[in-house]
Design a protein around this motif. Structure first.
Motif, mmCIF file in Angstrom:
data_model
loop_
_atom_site.group_PDB
_atom_site.id
_atom_site.type_symbol
_atom_site.label_atom_id
_atom_site.label_comp_id
_atom_site.label_asym_id
_atom_site.label_seq_id
_atom_site.Cartn_x
_atom_site.Cartn_y
_atom_site.Cartn_z
ATOM 1 N N VAL A 190 0.839 -1.204 0.000
ATOM 2 C CA VAL A 190 0.000 0.000 0.000
ATOM 3 C C VAL A 190 0.869 1.248 0.000
ATOM 4 O O VAL A 190 1.902 1.293 0.652
ATOM 5 C CB VAL A 190 -0.933 0.024 1.236
ATOM 6 C CG1 VAL A 190 -1.928 1.176 1.136
ATOM 7 C CG2 VAL A 190 -1.678 -1.292 1.388
ATOM 8 N N TYR A 203 -3.604 5.611 -1.413
ATOM 9 C CA TYR A 203 -3.929 6.022 -2.778
ATOM 10 C C TYR A 203 -3.564 4.959 -3.819
ATOM 11 O O TYR A 203 -3.807 5.147 -5.008
ATOM 12 C CB TYR A 203 -3.283 7.370 -3.117
ATOM 13 C CG TYR A 203 -1.772 7.431 -3.037
ATOM 14 C CD1 TYR A 203 -0.977 7.101 -4.131
ATOM 15 C CD2 TYR A 203 -1.137 7.842 -1.869
ATOM 16 C CE1 TYR A 203 0.392 7.178 -4.071
ATOM 17 C CE2 TYR A 203 0.233 7.926 -1.797
ATOM 18 C CZ TYR A 203 0.999 7.593 -2.896
ATOM 19 O OH TYR A 203 2.378 7.664 -2.827
ATOM 20 N N TRP A 204 -2.997 3.849 -3.376
ATOM 21 C CA TRP A 204 -2.799 2.680 -4.251
ATOM 22 C C TRP A 204 -2.559 1.473 -3.365
ATOM 23 O O TRP A 204 -1.954 1.574 -2.296
ATOM 24 C CB TRP A 204 -1.597 2.856 -5.183
ATOM 25 C CG TRP A 204 -1.367 1.657 -6.062
ATOM 26 C CD1 TRP A 204 -1.970 1.385 -7.251
ATOM 27 C CD2 TRP A 204 -0.484 0.543 -5.796
ATOM 28 N NE1 TRP A 204 -1.527 0.184 -7.753
ATOM 29 C CE2 TRP A 204 -0.610 -0.353 -6.877
ATOM 30 C CE3 TRP A 204 0.384 0.235 -4.758
ATOM 31 C CZ2 TRP A 204 0.115 -1.540 -6.944
ATOM 32 C CZ3 TRP A 204 1.098 -0.949 -4.827
ATOM 33 C CH2 TRP A 204 0.963 -1.828 -5.914
ATOM 34 N N SER A 206 -2.067 -3.136 -3.718
ATOM 35 C CA SER A 206 -1.972 -4.321 -4.579
ATOM 36 C C SER A 206 -3.203 -5.199 -4.491
ATOM 37 O O SER A 206 -3.416 -6.059 -5.351
ATOM 38 C CB SER A 206 -0.725 -5.134 -4.196
ATOM 39 O OG SER A 206 -0.824 -5.572 -2.842
ATOM 40 N N LEU A 264 4.682 8.725 -6.852
ATOM 41 C CA LEU A 264 4.450 7.652 -7.819
ATOM 42 C C LEU A 264 5.543 6.595 -7.699
ATOM 43 O O LEU A 264 6.725 6.925 -7.509
ATOM 44 C CB LEU A 264 4.415 8.209 -9.243
ATOM 45 C CG LEU A 264 3.237 9.133 -9.586
ATOM 46 C CD1 LEU A 264 3.383 9.671 -11.003
ATOM 47 C CD2 LEU A 264 1.904 8.417 -9.430
ATOM 48 N N GLU A 287 2.811 3.141 -10.833
ATOM 49 C CA GLU A 287 1.540 3.131 -10.112
ATOM 50 C C GLU A 287 1.486 4.357 -9.195
ATOM 51 O O GLU A 287 2.514 4.733 -8.630
ATOM 52 C CB GLU A 287 1.386 1.851 -9.271
ATOM 53 C CG GLU A 287 1.151 0.579 -10.078
ATOM 54 C CD GLU A 287 -0.208 0.531 -10.744
ATOM 55 O OE1 GLU A 287 -1.064 1.420 -10.453
ATOM 56 O OE2 GLU A 287 -0.425 -0.379 -11.564
ATOM 57 N N PRO A 288 0.317 4.998 -9.060
ATOM 58 C CA PRO A 288 -0.923 4.721 -9.760
ATOM 59 C C PRO A 288 -0.750 4.887 -11.274
ATOM 60 O O PRO A 288 -0.150 5.860 -11.727
ATOM 61 C CB PRO A 288 -1.897 5.763 -9.207
ATOM 62 C CG PRO A 288 -1.326 6.162 -7.883
ATOM 63 C CD PRO A 288 0.159 6.074 -8.063
ATOM 64 N N SER A 289 -1.306 3.936 -12.023
ATOM 65 C CA SER A 289 -1.031 3.852 -13.454
ATOM 66 C C SER A 289 -1.694 4.962 -14.249
ATOM 67 O O SER A 289 -1.309 5.215 -15.389
ATOM 68 C CB SER A 289 -1.482 2.489 -13.991
ATOM 69 O OG SER A 289 -2.857 2.279 -13.712
ATOM 70 N N SER A 290 -2.702 5.631 -13.693
ATOM 71 C CA SER A 290 -3.366 6.712 -14.417
ATOM 72 C C SER A 290 -2.451 7.915 -14.610
ATOM 73 O O SER A 290 -2.743 8.794 -15.412
ATOM 74 C CB SER A 290 -4.620 7.153 -13.655
ATOM 75 O OG SER A 290 -4.262 7.729 -12.413
ATOM 76 N N VAL A 296 -2.518 11.336 -6.180
ATOM 77 C CA VAL A 296 -1.626 10.971 -5.078
ATOM 78 C C VAL A 296 -2.015 11.816 -3.875
ATOM 79 O O VAL A 296 -1.858 13.043 -3.889
ATOM 80 C CB VAL A 296 -0.153 11.211 -5.459
ATOM 81 C CG1 VAL A 296 0.757 10.934 -4.278
ATOM 82 C CG2 VAL A 296 0.232 10.345 -6.647
#
Length: 463
Positions: A190, A203-204, A206, A264, A287-290, A296
């Motif tokens: 995380v 914010y991300w 697995s 990132l 990641e985040p991949s966007s 973030v």
């Protein structure tokens, strides 16, 4: 999320694609008594010349660390004393007693112990994989930079359960930054802003929690990134390198996974060509991949919101009635502009604070509500409820109304958001026949400015 189970045949292919996998890693041996300094030989270099350990320039002094030599530049992958000021000089010594120390140039100053080895080291080494190690007499590793990662892991270096990566402040300042990657003991990998642990701040992730597994994050020499459990066959691949490209006879690739200063997580490939071309650095995965930099959490501090500028950089803005807590550091957040009270010479109270609600649209925020009026409440009713409540600073309306606790967190421009904020702003009203005191004049001047802003556009719409 369903895990990607890596077939045995694929694992064998990954290993065979790079002959050095599992092979003896070349190293430069450093015996006891060896030293380097800032005015002479500044580093110990691995046999390939790709990695070095020693002093590197930072600010007006030097820091101590490990770096990948990429052309004329250094890519820092590990730093000692990362949160201390750079040193002005001195030397690094592997003492006769078996400790690795920084010795200051000024003999009246106190040195620092670089390693935390439990026993005395008989030698050290910088390896071709970027690991700097201390050995005992039996060539067993006592301490290594791989065992204490900072913001980066290299091939052969694992992020074990319970361990974390912490971002740096910037590409040139390697002190601890704003973000962390936590390999949690619930099996989830995380990303959070530093200083937060609540799930709402993540914010991300697995998505590998709840399976009773202790997962290790691993990066191999071919740039394949995966999670695996040492006690079962469970594996989840995060990224698989194009093997035909990574094994080109005309080039050699070095990989690193770094939690960058912008929060990132990026997997880099540093490609070195054998025919004299300049090295190339590529981003293989992130990641985040966007690549939504405002996605973030923590880019902008409390009571401020993030937007991406035309140049692709992030910019922070305060909510109405708030100002930056530090004018020179706009990412640190905002605090409420207070009137300090409305004072004057009038005994009949002609000077007093007046509240108004400013509407903010097209933003999204973390929901920290402390009170939710009935769901039948309309937008106008939501605004009026907060305006009439002395304790209410901000109300949020989407499909329902909620009173929000300060500080507001994780705001960003979001054109798809239906959320409307109502922010209470105070200004002083005064009778022209009265003569306010000094404090009252200051308040009125400041708040007349707010009046003019509010009059020009009562609705702050982020379009």
């Amino acid at each position: 999320m369903v895990p990607y189970i890596i077939p045995l045949s694929l694992i064998l292919f990954i290993i065979q694609a790079n002959p050095s996998t599992g092979a003896q890693i070349n190293e430069t041996t450093i015996p006891q008594g060896s030293q380097i300094n800032t005015v002479g030989t500044q580093s110990w270099v691995s046999p390939s010349g790709r990695f070095a350990f020693g002093f590197y320039p930072e600010g007006e002094g030097f820091s101590i660390g490990v770096w990948l030599v990429t052309g004329a530049t250094r890519t820092i992958v590990w730093t000692a004393f990362r949160d201390d000021p750079p040193v002005s000089g001195g030397s690094i010594l592997l003492t006769a007693g078996g400790s690795l120390q920084w010795i200051p140039a000024n003999q009246g100053s106190q040195g620092k112990l670089i390693s935390a080895a439990p026993n005395s080291a008989t030698s050290a080494a910088i390896l071709d994989n970027g690991n700097f190690v201390l050995y005992d007499a039996k060539k067993q590793v006592l301490w290594s930079t791989f065992g204490s990662p900072m913001d980066t892991i290299l091939p052969g270096q694992n992020l074990l359960p319970g361990n974390q990566l912490f971002s740096s402040i910037s590409n040139t300042n390697h002190a601890t930054g704003k973000y962390r990657l936590s390999n949690q003991e619930d099996g989830n990998l995380v990303m959070y802003p530093i200083g937060t642990v609540d799930p709402g701040s993540a914010y991300w992730a697995s998505g590998t929690f709840g399976q009773g597994l202790l997962l290790t994050l691993s990066l191999d020499l071919n740039g394949t990134l995966w999670l695996f459990d040492r006690n079962s066959s469970y594996t989840k691949m995060l990224f698989l390198t194009n093997q035909s490209l990574s094994t080109s006879p005309d080039s050699e690739s070095y990989y690193r996974l770094t939690l960058d200063a912008d929060g990132l997580l990026r997997l880099y490939a540093h490609v070195f060509f054998k025919k004299g071309r300049e090295p190339l650095t590529k981003i293989e995965w992130l990641e985040p991949s966007s690549n939504d930099r405002c996605g973030v959490k923590g880019v902008c501090g409390p009571n401020s919101f993030c937007q991406v500028t035309a140049s692709g950089e992030t910019s922070c803005s305060c909510l109405p009635g708030f100002e930056f807590s530090s004018a020179n550091q706009t990412t640190q957040g905002c605090w409420r502009v207070r009137t300090g009270g409305c004072t004057g010479n009038s005994s009949n109270g002609d000077i007093g604070p007046t509240a108004t609600m400013v509407m903010v649209k097209n933003t999204s925020w973390s929901d920290l509500s402390y009170n939710v009026p009935p769901q039948t409440t309309t937008m106008e009713e939501c605004k009026a409820i907060c305006l009439s409540d002395c304790a209410c600073e901000i109300a949020m309306f989407d499909t329902y109304c909620s009173k929000q606790m300060l500080p507001m967190r994780y705001g960003k421009i979001d054109h798809s958001s239906n959320t409307t904020l109502f922010v209470k702003s105070l200004y002083c009203s005064a009778s022209a026949t009265n003569s306010p005191g000094t404090q009252g004049l200051h308040n009125i001047k400041m708040l007349n400015l707010i009046r003019r802003v509010l009059a020009s556009d009562r609705t702050l719409s982020m379009i």
